[in-house]
Design a protein around this motif. Sequence first.
Motif, PDB file in Angstrom:
ATOM      1  N   GLU A 146      34.801 -21.575  33.917  1.00  0.00           N
ATOM      2  CA  GLU A 146      35.697 -21.282  32.799  1.00  0.00           C
ATOM      3  C   GLU A 146      36.631 -20.124  33.113  1.00  0.00           C
ATOM      4  O   GLU A 146      37.767 -20.085  32.650  1.00  0.00           O
ATOM      5  CB  GLU A 146      34.862 -20.965  31.551  1.00  0.00           C
ATOM      6  CG  GLU A 146      35.701 -20.762  30.296  1.00  0.00           C
ATOM      7  CD  GLU A 146      34.843 -20.502  29.073  1.00  0.00           C
ATOM      8  OE1 GLU A 146      35.409 -20.143  28.027  1.00  0.00           O
ATOM      9  OE2 GLU A 146      33.608 -20.679  29.153  1.00  0.00           O
ATOM     10  N   ASP A 189      43.508 -16.570  26.883  1.00  0.00           N
ATOM     11  CA  ASP A 189      43.952 -17.938  26.623  1.00  0.00           C
ATOM     12  C   ASP A 189      45.355 -18.202  27.152  1.00  0.00           C
ATOM     13  O   ASP A 189      45.786 -19.361  27.215  1.00  0.00           O
ATOM     14  CB  ASP A 189      43.935 -18.231  25.116  1.00  0.00           C
ATOM     15  CG  ASP A 189      42.526 -18.370  24.587  1.00  0.00           C
ATOM     16  OD1 ASP A 189      41.615 -18.612  25.416  1.00  0.00           O
ATOM     17  OD2 ASP A 189      42.324 -18.234  23.372  1.00  0.00           O
ATOM     18  N   ASN A 225      43.621 -24.288  26.315  1.00  0.00           N
ATOM     19  CA  ASN A 225      42.888 -25.454  25.837  1.00  0.00           C
ATOM     20  C   ASN A 225      43.808 -26.600  25.427  1.00  0.00           C
ATOM     21  O   ASN A 225      43.348 -27.682  25.082  1.00  0.00           O
ATOM     22  CB  ASN A 225      41.957 -25.077  24.669  1.00  0.00           C
ATOM     23  CG  ASN A 225      42.713 -24.472  23.493  1.00  0.00           C
ATOM     24  OD1 ASN A 225      43.920 -24.635  23.345  1.00  0.00           O
ATOM     25  ND2 ASN A 225      41.985 -23.754  22.646  1.00  0.00           N
TER      26      ASN A 225
END
Length: 347
Positions: A146, A189, A225
């Motif tokens: 990740e 992110d 994402n």
Amino acid sequence: MRQEKNYVSHVRDQAQANVKLFIYDIANGSSGRTYKLEFEGTGDYDDIVQKLSYDTNANMTQDEVRKGLLKKVRSGLLRYELESDMAENITYTIDDKGMGDIQDIDFKDPWNNWIFEVYGEMELDRESSRKEFAYEVGFESDRVTEKWRIRTDLQLNQANSEFVQNEDTFTSERFRYSGDGSIVRSLSDHWSTGIFAGARHDTFTNLDFRYYFSPAIEYNIFSYNEVLRREIVFAYKIGYFHNDYIDPTIFGQLQEGIFNHSLDVQVRYRQPWGNFYSRLRGSTFLNDFKKNRIQLFSSLSLRLFKGLAVRFSGDFEIIRDQINLPAGDASIEDVLLQQKQIATDFE
């Protein structure tokens, strides 16, 4: 899908559908694909939206991949079928096969997310007046988590050609080996940073030995994402490379070290109307901005209307940084056999 799911109708135009299913796929850390399934209801099913995921790996056959994906599609459609006139005709079971042994499974990955690949290929083509021989071998390793992406890529290839014309023989030999590696760390992110390094020997580009080192930083306008559906990424690299040349260059150099930097912009959309990808990259030397290169690649797949889609793609480069070209005029063999890189302003 149409053969195995004969209890639902398939339409050619999404405007006629009660349920739209979009499937996006991307490479994963197991050398397989990760499929993201997005179901979207319309009309009477307008409020029913769901997302599912299906992972494959390098050990699975195409038949196993197909059956697994079909099973996931069936699971996603169940909610819509329960809201339809078919609800009274639906029966389902939950398979508990293997559940008794699930606590005995060791879920720890003994390879610690590392994937290794070795590959090779060889080609021989021969006629009475022509023969060509080429081979390539390589090794790749990846570790994807990740937060981290670690990659190495080693290659060795050679291509030899020989032509006979009127008792004259023309030969071409091209040899290259290279090693590249990178470590990329996700910071948030939207932000990530990394280090890229490598080395190369290439007779075609007059490189006896070249090594480079480039730190980089990347920003994605959209959250990571969302990368399967859309991304707009800006990446900046600044680094150093050193070249040792086989023959003196057009600038009289046998070796030199140069600092350079580049800005890379990538745009990708995978949407119901089609797919779009574009990459614009500009690079210059820090000591001479006149030595630069601009590269643009774009592709568009567009759904126009029922039954008709079009695809376009193009690639263009402005080249002003060929400092590696050997001095002297290129021979006819170099030009026709592409044995050495030739000066150009664009491609």
